[in-house]
Design a protein around this motif. Structure first.
Motif, mmCIF file in Angstrom:
data_model
loop_
_atom_site.group_PDB
_atom_site.id
_atom_site.type_symbol
_atom_site.label_atom_id
_atom_site.label_comp_id
_atom_site.label_asym_id
_atom_site.label_seq_id
_atom_site.Cartn_x
_atom_site.Cartn_y
_atom_site.Cartn_z
ATOM 1 N N GLU A 19 -5.931 2.481 54.566
ATOM 2 C CA GLU A 19 -6.195 2.153 53.412
ATOM 3 C C GLU A 19 -5.062 1.245 52.666
ATOM 4 O OE1 GLU A 19 -6.832 5.501 50.683
ATOM 5 O OE2 GLU A 19 -5.056 6.497 51.298
ATOM 6 N N HIS A 20 -4.051 1.315 53.218
ATOM 7 C CA HIS A 20 -2.706 0.365 53.062
ATOM 8 C C HIS A 20 -2.771 -0.799 53.471
ATOM 9 C CE1 HIS A 20 -0.733 3.905 50.972
ATOM 10 N NE2 HIS A 20 -1.249 4.739 51.940
ATOM 11 N N ASP A 21 -3.667 -1.235 54.552
ATOM 12 C CA ASP A 21 -3.793 -2.526 54.853
ATOM 13 C C ASP A 21 -3.972 -3.597 53.834
ATOM 14 O OD1 ASP A 21 -3.801 -1.088 57.432
ATOM 15 O OD2 ASP A 21 -5.627 -1.660 57.965
ATOM 16 N N ARG A 22 -2.957 -4.369 54.349
ATOM 17 C CA ARG A 22 -2.869 -5.660 53.250
ATOM 18 C C ARG A 22 -2.482 -5.357 51.865
ATOM 19 N NH1 ARG A 22 -8.126 -9.393 55.183
ATOM 20 N NH2 ARG A 22 -7.866 -9.326 57.233
ATOM 21 N N LYS A 23 -1.830 -4.253 51.782
ATOM 22 C CA LYS A 23 -1.339 -3.976 50.543
ATOM 23 C C LYS A 23 0.111 -4.183 50.376
ATOM 24 C CE LYS A 23 -5.118 -2.337 49.067
ATOM 25 N NZ LYS A 23 -6.172 -2.855 48.151
ATOM 26 N N TYR A 24 0.622 -4.416 49.277
ATOM 27 C CA TYR A 24 2.139 -4.748 49.070
ATOM 28 C C TYR A 24 2.792 -3.519 49.034
ATOM 29 C CZ TYR A 24 1.509 -10.076 48.689
ATOM 30 O OH TYR A 24 1.167 -11.002 49.045
ATOM 31 N N TYR A 26 2.883 5.521 51.945
ATOM 32 C CA TYR A 26 2.372 5.034 53.251
ATOM 33 C C TYR A 26 3.554 5.656 54.370
ATOM 34 C CZ TYR A 26 1.501 1.745 57.098
ATOM 35 O OH TYR A 26 1.045 1.097 58.145
ATOM 36 N N THR A 75 3.098 2.041 47.854
ATOM 37 C CA THR A 75 2.316 0.928 47.941
ATOM 38 C C THR A 75 1.492 0.416 46.672
ATOM 39 O OG1 THR A 75 0.280 1.684 49.014
ATOM 40 C CG2 THR A 75 2.332 0.929 50.463
ATOM 41 N N GLU A 76 0.718 -0.400 46.634
ATOM 42 C CA GLU A 76 0.028 -0.908 45.496
ATOM 43 C C GLU A 76 -1.175 0.132 45.170
ATOM 44 O OE1 GLU A 76 -1.188 -5.012 45.080
ATOM 45 O OE2 GLU A 76 -1.152 -4.874 47.260
ATOM 46 N N ILE A 77 -1.598 0.993 46.110
ATOM 47 C CA ILE A 77 -2.396 2.268 45.776
ATOM 48 C C ILE A 77 -1.634 3.468 45.507
ATOM 49 C CG2 ILE A 77 -4.364 0.811 47.080
ATOM 50 C CD1 ILE A 77 -3.829 3.102 49.298
ATOM 51 N N HIS A 86 3.137 -5.042 41.783
ATOM 52 C CA HIS A 86 4.062 -4.516 43.019
ATOM 53 C C HIS A 86 5.430 -5.014 43.005
ATOM 54 C CE1 HIS A 86 3.059 -8.535 44.884
ATOM 55 N NE2 HIS A 86 1.862 -8.110 44.720
#
Length: 274
Positions: A113-118, A200, A212-214, A230
């Protein structure tokens, strides 16, 4: 792809309707991307102009289907219903048997779920669903790792699960919606209820998982704190500009001479005389 010779009363809307194209903007964009530069059209269509018509099915309205197909579907409806009922019973059994496997699989893939998150840095901004202001981070867990900054500026310090302080430190979210009073909401009394969650864990700084962003953090008062910004900025690099299609960019940005822009980005002087 085919060409259509326009009539005096034609417009992109009427031509799109004539050929059952989903939207006139699809037609306009398709034509401008595939025609010569002298044939690009931004406003009204000049009479006698050849408009390029796409033949890709994705541009066209979906057919409603023939009456014969509808009759066939009605005839087979009862048989399909009986089959679906039997299949549903079998599927329910399979679902029960595979539920444990799905849970295990979800746990194993939770990090995706952290893929492509800053990753979040110190100048990132947070928000509380019960507050009114948006403070920045104050990294206290380390002074070692910086995201995308070779100079080691404090603003780019990586935020970890242990970074629970904000700037400003006092009443970081202003007033608290969970504390109403006759004179308005009382001031925020932020106190972290544990560490940041949804971090992460595959990337750590001094043994601490990165935010991360989430990621989320709970306040002991009841508010949920999430990432608003972010802090990192996306920048357009030379490779992005050089790989862009000049003709396509000219359609989207007719005011900009994209070839000249490419030369400027690459450090060439378009007015230099050899």
């Amino acid at each position: 792809m085919k060409a259509y010779q326009t009539q005096p009363t034609d417009s992109f809307a009427s031509i799109a309707k004539k050929f059952s194209i989903k939207d006139e903007n699809y037609l306009r964009t398709f034509h401008n991307l595939n025609c010569s530069e002298s044939e690009v059209i931004f406003n009204e269509i000049p009479s006698g102009t050849s408009i390029l018509i796409p033949d890709d099915p994705q541009f066209f309205l979906e057919d409603s289907g023939s009456e014969d197909e509808e009759d066939c579907m009605n005839d087979n409806y009862e048989e399909e219903t009986e089959y679906n009922n039997d299949s549903q019973e079998n599927n329910e059994k399979e679902t029960d048997n595979s539920s444990d496997q799905e849970k295990q699989k979800n746990n194993e893939n939770s990090s995706t779920e952290h893929d492509r998150k800053y990753f979040v840095i110190q100048k990132g901004v947070v928000q509380c669903n019960q507050g009114f202001k948006f403070p920045k981070f104050k990294v206290t867990s380390h002074q070692k790792h910086y995201w995308n900054d070779a100079d080691g500026e404090a603003a780019y310090l990586a935020v970890t699960e242990d970074d629970l302080q904000f700037d400003p430190p006092a009443q970081p979210f202003g007033q608290c919606k969970l504390k109403p009073s006759s004179g308005g909401y009382l001031p925020c009394a932020y106190a972290a209820a544990g560490k940041w969650t949804k971090t992460y864990d595959k990337v750590q700084v001094m043994g601490k998982s990165c935010v991360t962003e989430i990621s989320e953090l709970m306040c002991s008062t009841g508010g949920k704190i999430t990432i608003l910004k972010h802090g990192q900025q996306s920048e357009l690099g030379k490779s992005n500009v050089n790989n862009a299609d000049s003709k396509e960019q000219q359609v989207y940005n007719p005011v900009v001479d994209f070839e000249e822009f490419k030369e400027e980005i690459n450090g060439e002087d378009p007015f230099e005389v050899e």
